[in-house]
Scaffold this motif. Structure first.
Motif, mmCIF file in Angstrom:
data_model
loop_
_atom_site.group_PDB
_atom_site.id
_atom_site.type_symbol
_atom_site.label_atom_id
_atom_site.label_comp_id
_atom_site.label_asym_id
_atom_site.label_seq_id
_atom_site.Cartn_x
_atom_site.Cartn_y
_atom_site.Cartn_z
ATOM 1 N N CYS A 326 -29.396 13.308 2.552
ATOM 2 C CA CYS A 326 -29.748 14.720 2.350
ATOM 3 C C CYS A 326 -28.940 15.618 3.276
ATOM 4 C CB CYS A 326 -31.243 14.928 2.593
ATOM 5 S SG CYS A 326 -32.306 13.999 1.463
ATOM 6 N N ASP A 327 -28.273 16.591 2.689
ATOM 7 C CA ASP A 327 -27.466 17.582 3.404
ATOM 8 C C ASP A 327 -28.402 18.615 4.026
ATOM 9 O OD1 ASP A 327 -25.770 19.647 4.172
ATOM 10 O OD2 ASP A 327 -24.707 19.757 2.261
ATOM 11 N N ILE A 328 -28.324 18.772 5.358
ATOM 12 C CA ILE A 328 -29.166 19.798 5.998
ATOM 13 C C ILE A 328 -28.295 20.812 6.743
ATOM 14 C CG2 ILE A 328 -31.131 18.241 6.206
ATOM 15 C CD1 ILE A 328 -30.499 18.113 9.225
ATOM 16 N N SER A 329 -27.096 21.045 6.233
ATOM 17 C CA SER A 329 -26.158 21.968 6.857
ATOM 18 C C SER A 329 -26.645 23.407 6.766
ATOM 19 C CB SER A 329 -24.790 21.846 6.176
ATOM 20 O OG SER A 329 -24.889 22.185 4.803
ATOM 21 N N GLY A 330 -25.953 24.289 7.478
ATOM 22 C CA GLY A 330 -26.362 25.691 7.520
ATOM 23 C C GLY A 330 -26.410 26.352 6.164
ATOM 24 N N SER A 331 -25.466 26.008 5.274
ATOM 25 C CA SER A 331 -25.436 26.640 3.958
ATOM 26 C C SER A 331 -26.590 26.199 3.071
ATOM 27 C CB SER A 331 -24.111 26.342 3.246
ATOM 28 O OG SER A 331 -23.905 24.953 3.108
ATOM 29 N N MET A 332 -27.261 25.122 3.455
ATOM 30 C CA MET A 332 -28.433 24.662 2.700
ATOM 31 C C MET A 332 -29.701 25.405 3.123
ATOM 32 S SD MET A 332 -27.663 22.215 0.493
ATOM 33 C CE MET A 332 -29.078 21.106 0.316
ATOM 34 N N GLN A 333 -29.615 26.184 4.185
ATOM 35 C CA GLN A 333 -30.767 26.948 4.666
ATOM 36 C C GLN A 333 -30.842 28.274 3.916
ATOM 37 O OE1 GLN A 333 -32.556 25.401 7.331
ATOM 38 N NE2 GLN A 333 -31.091 23.734 7.165
ATOM 39 N N ILE A 363 -32.302 2.967 1.741
ATOM 40 C CA ILE A 363 -31.987 3.576 3.027
ATOM 41 C C ILE A 363 -31.979 5.080 2.799
ATOM 42 C CG2 ILE A 363 -30.171 3.984 4.733
ATOM 43 C CD1 ILE A 363 -29.263 1.101 4.296
ATOM 44 N N ALA A 364 -32.697 5.834 3.619
ATOM 45 C CA ALA A 364 -32.738 7.286 3.477
ATOM 46 C C ALA A 364 -32.388 7.931 4.810
ATOM 47 C CB ALA A 364 -34.120 7.751 3.014
ATOM 48 N N GLY A 365 -31.753 9.094 4.735
ATOM 49 C CA GLY A 365 -31.392 9.780 5.965
ATOM 50 C C GLY A 365 -30.867 11.170 5.699
ATOM 51 N N MET A 366 -30.388 11.824 6.751
ATOM 52 C CA MET A 366 -29.894 13.197 6.655
ATOM 53 C C MET A 366 -28.573 13.307 7.409
ATOM 54 S SD MET A 366 -32.781 14.916 9.132
ATOM 55 C CE MET A 366 -33.210 14.186 10.716
ATOM 56 N N PHE A 367 -27.730 14.231 6.960
ATOM 57 C CA PHE A 367 -26.456 14.422 7.642
ATOM 58 C C PHE A 367 -26.178 15.890 7.894
ATOM 59 C CE2 PHE A 367 -25.306 14.478 3.126
ATOM 60 C CZ PHE A 367 -24.428 15.543 3.031
ATOM 61 N N GLY A 368 -25.531 16.137 9.034
ATOM 62 C CA GLY A 368 -25.062 17.447 9.447
ATOM 63 C C GLY A 368 -23.810 17.189 10.263
ATOM 64 N N VAL A 385 -41.141 15.191 3.480
ATOM 65 C CA VAL A 385 -40.283 16.377 3.496
ATOM 66 C C VAL A 385 -40.517 17.174 4.771
ATOM 67 C CG1 VAL A 385 -39.753 18.571 2.358
ATOM 68 C CG2 VAL A 385 -40.142 16.521 0.984
ATOM 69 N N ASP A 386 -41.765 17.352 5.136
ATOM 70 C CA ASP A 386 -42.068 18.085 6.361
ATOM 71 C C ASP A 386 -41.569 17.352 7.605
ATOM 72 O OD1 ASP A 386 -43.128 20.382 5.394
ATOM 73 O OD2 ASP A 386 -45.187 20.008 6.002
ATOM 74 N N GLU A 387 -41.634 16.031 7.583
ATOM 75 C CA GLU A 387 -41.159 15.252 8.723
ATOM 76 C C GLU A 387 -39.639 15.383 8.870
ATOM 77 O OE1 GLU A 387 -41.150 12.702 12.053
ATOM 78 O OE2 GLU A 387 -42.657 13.978 11.104
ATOM 79 N N PHE A 388 -38.916 15.316 7.754
ATOM 80 C CA PHE A 388 -37.483 15.551 7.791
ATOM 81 C C PHE A 388 -37.196 16.953 8.332
ATOM 82 C CE2 PHE A 388 -36.493 11.845 5.190
ATOM 83 C CZ PHE A 388 -35.171 11.578 5.527
ATOM 84 N N TYR A 389 -37.970 17.899 7.852
ATOM 85 C CA TYR A 389 -37.791 19.285 8.254
ATOM 86 C C TYR A 389 -37.968 19.433 9.761
ATOM 87 C CZ TYR A 389 -37.870 24.327 7.280
ATOM 88 O OH TYR A 389 -37.565 25.654 7.220
ATOM 89 N N ARG A 390 -38.954 18.756 10.287
ATOM 90 C CA ARG A 390 -39.237 18.822 11.730
ATOM 91 C C ARG A 390 -38.095 18.237 12.547
ATOM 92 N NH1 ARG A 390 -41.191 15.773 15.700
ATOM 93 N NH2 ARG A 390 -41.341 13.912 14.393
ATOM 94 N N ARG A 391 -37.383 17.282 11.962
ATOM 95 C CA ARG A 391 -36.359 16.562 12.709
ATOM 96 C C ARG A 391 -34.940 17.034 12.409
ATOM 97 N NH1 ARG A 391 -37.956 10.229 12.356
ATOM 98 N NH2 ARG A 391 -36.104 10.156 13.691
ATOM 99 N N GLU A 392 -34.811 18.158 11.695
ATOM 100 C CA GLU A 392 -33.490 18.583 11.238
ATOM 101 C C GLU A 392 -32.505 18.780 12.388
ATOM 102 O OE1 GLU A 392 -33.305 22.413 9.505
ATOM 103 O OE2 GLU A 392 -34.803 23.291 10.796
ATOM 104 N N GLY A 393 -32.974 19.282 13.529
ATOM 105 C CA GLY A 393 -32.077 19.549 14.649
ATOM 106 C C GLY A 393 -31.465 18.305 15.258
ATOM 107 N N GLU A 394 -31.949 17.142 14.869
ATOM 108 C CA GLU A 394 -31.461 15.898 15.460
ATOM 109 C C GLU A 394 -30.042 15.556 15.011
ATOM 110 O OE1 GLU A 394 -34.226 12.748 14.762
ATOM 111 O OE2 GLU A 394 -35.926 13.845 15.601
ATOM 112 N N VAL A 395 -29.560 16.145 13.913
ATOM 113 C CA VAL A 395 -28.214 15.810 13.427
ATOM 114 C C VAL A 395 -27.284 17.016 13.357
ATOM 115 C CG1 VAL A 395 -29.016 13.818 12.112
ATOM 116 C CG2 VAL A 395 -28.903 16.052 10.996
#
Length: 508
Positions: A326-333, A363-368, A385-395
């Motif tokens: 899952c892409d959590i880059s700035g443009s996805m916000q 395997i699931a994860g997020m990238f930035g 989804v909320d847990e991923f959201y909480r951890r977005e700053g980690e990447v």
């Protein structure tokens, strides 16, 4: 026909300045349409997107455009963009009844008649008093048939004061009544004499007109209205989703909330409601900070409903190795609409977690800036989804999607399906020299040496002009949209088809 057999697309530069591939006109139109919110996006203004849609419509076969509109309305459950396609196609396509047949299919609510006409005045820059003069004959014919679809309740429910009213539409379209009863109904529209419908809006509006001796008495009156609406069985599914917080605020009884939970999680009600997945997430988020004894039960009902909504998903067994990124880059916000709290980022996470729910080997994860695997329970989609959201700053917030493939290469991990949920504007933020920058395309070619049978799915959530890989060769596929229905396209790909073929094959 599969994308593998087409020629390579044209290399271009994406919005981030990285190497990318320009989509063909049909793929670009498909991607732009099924992700259209008609509001300003991170990389593209609304006016620019409308002009791009007009240009793409002109470049595509009219039959494909019409079928795309039907697909978007009937499969993706989007309402506004099919109306835009109908009006824009009517401006250029003449000579047959394609537009009228398309219009009849996409108008599925009474207010879509007036919404289509309102967009027609805007698209044609009509500013004079008689804005709907010289209406396209094919639009007129399609709308005339659409008038025969609805009863008094449906017309009355959407008979609102707006730039174009139902009365305006009736006068310009001139629908032919199918019988005497319908002619009487049309007469009521002309006389503004439609019976006030029983809806949550009308009931609450009536309650709001009463003078109450205290705020406590007012709250009791609204509580009674909500309980009567629940008991009536006429409170629609989406209206229920949107008003869960209001019911709790007015202290609706436990017995009534139990009825609400039962309705929300009822299999037939879920499937009939055709809700986009993010509607459940929006409802879930509204309850996040409320303290109430029924919160757990309501959240459980929402989770069950969401799981029911994807029960049709196919193609995953114990032997299918899946990677979800899952892409959590700035443009996805970027919020999907002006009034929504849901972002592209949320949709990517939600669709990813829906997919994880159906996978047994995943395997699931997020990238930035970095790629990080995150282990989640498969049976708690909304909570995940909320847990991923909480951890977005980690990447971090860059778009280093290539790191997903780089990690798999380093570990010599052979996957069957790799799925990226992204806006497609990927680049390498770690390498300053463009000549040595890591690209998805190069990494995919390298990975295919390890896993020659692997497939890469790009789930496009924004509908821009380019993608980070050539989606028509080397087992790379583009799927676009915000609905769980995108997984049907993925299933079609597994059977040798693709999104364009599926759309082009729709009966019209």
């Amino acid at each position: 026909m599969r994308f593998n057999f087409f020629k390579t697309t044209t290399p271009v530069t994406n919005y981030a300045g990285a190497k990318a591939y320009k989509l063909t006109p049909d793929m670009e139109l498909y991607s732009a349409v099924v992700t259209a919110s008609l509001q300003d996006q991170f990389y593209e203004k609304t006016t620019d997107k409308l002009e791009r849609l007009r240009s793409l419509i002109a470049q595509n076969d009219p039959g494909f455009v019409a079928r795309l509109a039907v697909y978007t309305r009937e499969k993706m459950y989007l309402r506004s963009i099919p109306l835009v396609l109908a009006v824009e196609l009517a401006r250029t396509h003449k000579g047959d009844n394609l537009v009228s047949r398309m219009t009849t299919r996409i108008v599925q609510r009474a207010d879509e008649i007036t919404e289509l006409l309102a967009y027609y005045t805007l698209a044609n820059n009509r500013k004079e008093v008689k804005q709907l003069n010289s209406l396209s004959k094919q639009l007129q014919k399609g709308l005339a048939v659409s008038f025969n679809k609805f009863d008094e309740y449906q017309f009355a429910k959407y008979n609102r004061k707006a730039a174009v009213t139902l009365k305006d539409a009736l006068f310009i379209v001139h629908p032919k009544a199918k019988d005497e009863a319908q002619q009487l109904l049309f007469n009521k529209i002309v006389k503004d004499d439609l019976q006030t419908p029983y809806t949550w809006e009308t009931e609450l509006s009536a309650a709001g007109q009463v003078a109450y001796g205290s705020e406590k008495k007012k709250a009791q009156a609204f509580k009674k209205v909500w309980e009567e609406l629940i008991d009536s069985g006429q409170l629609g599914y989406m209206a229920t989703l949107r008003n869960l917080r209001n019911m709790l605020d007015y202290d609706v009884s436990t017995a009534h909330l139990q009825k609400v939970c039962a309705m929300l999680s009822d299999r037939e009600a879920v499937l009939k409601s055709k809700q986009l997945p993010f509607r459940y997430l929006s409802a879930y988020r509204e309850l996040k900070h409320i303290n109430h004894g029924m919160i757990v039960s309501i959240k459980r009902a929402l989770e069950k409903a969401l799981q029911v909504s994807v029960q049709h998903l196919k193609g995953f067994d114990a032997n299918t190795r899946v990677v979800i990124a899952c892409d959590i880059s700035g443009s996805m916000q970027q919020a999907i609409s002006p009034k929504s709290k849901v972002m592209l980022y949320d949709i990517g996470l939600l669709l990813g977690m829906l997919l994880q729910h159906k996978c047994e080997y995943v395997i699931a994860g997020m990238f930035g800036d970095r790629w990080k695997q995150v282990s989640m329970s498969p049976d708690n989609i909304l909570g995940n989804v909320d847990e991923f959201y909480r951890r977005e700053g980690e990447v971090g917030y860059s778009t280093n999607g290539y790191l997903v493939l780089e990690d798999l290469i380093k570990r010599n991990y052979v996957a069957d399906k790799i799925m990226l949920f992204t806006d497609g504007q990927l680049w390498d933020s770690k390498t300053n020299n463009a000549a040595t920058a890591n690209t998805m395309s190069a990494k995919w070619a390298e990975y295919k040496k390890i896993a020659p049978n692997a497939k890469l799915y790009l789930f496009d959530l924004a509908g821009h002009k380019s993608v980070p890989l050539d989606v028509r060769q080397n087992d790379v596929f583009l799927v676009a949209g915000w609905s769980d229905k995108i997984f049907e396209i993925m299933d079609a790909i597994e059977k040798g088809s693709d999104a364009i073929t599926e759309i082009a094959g729709l009966a019209l």
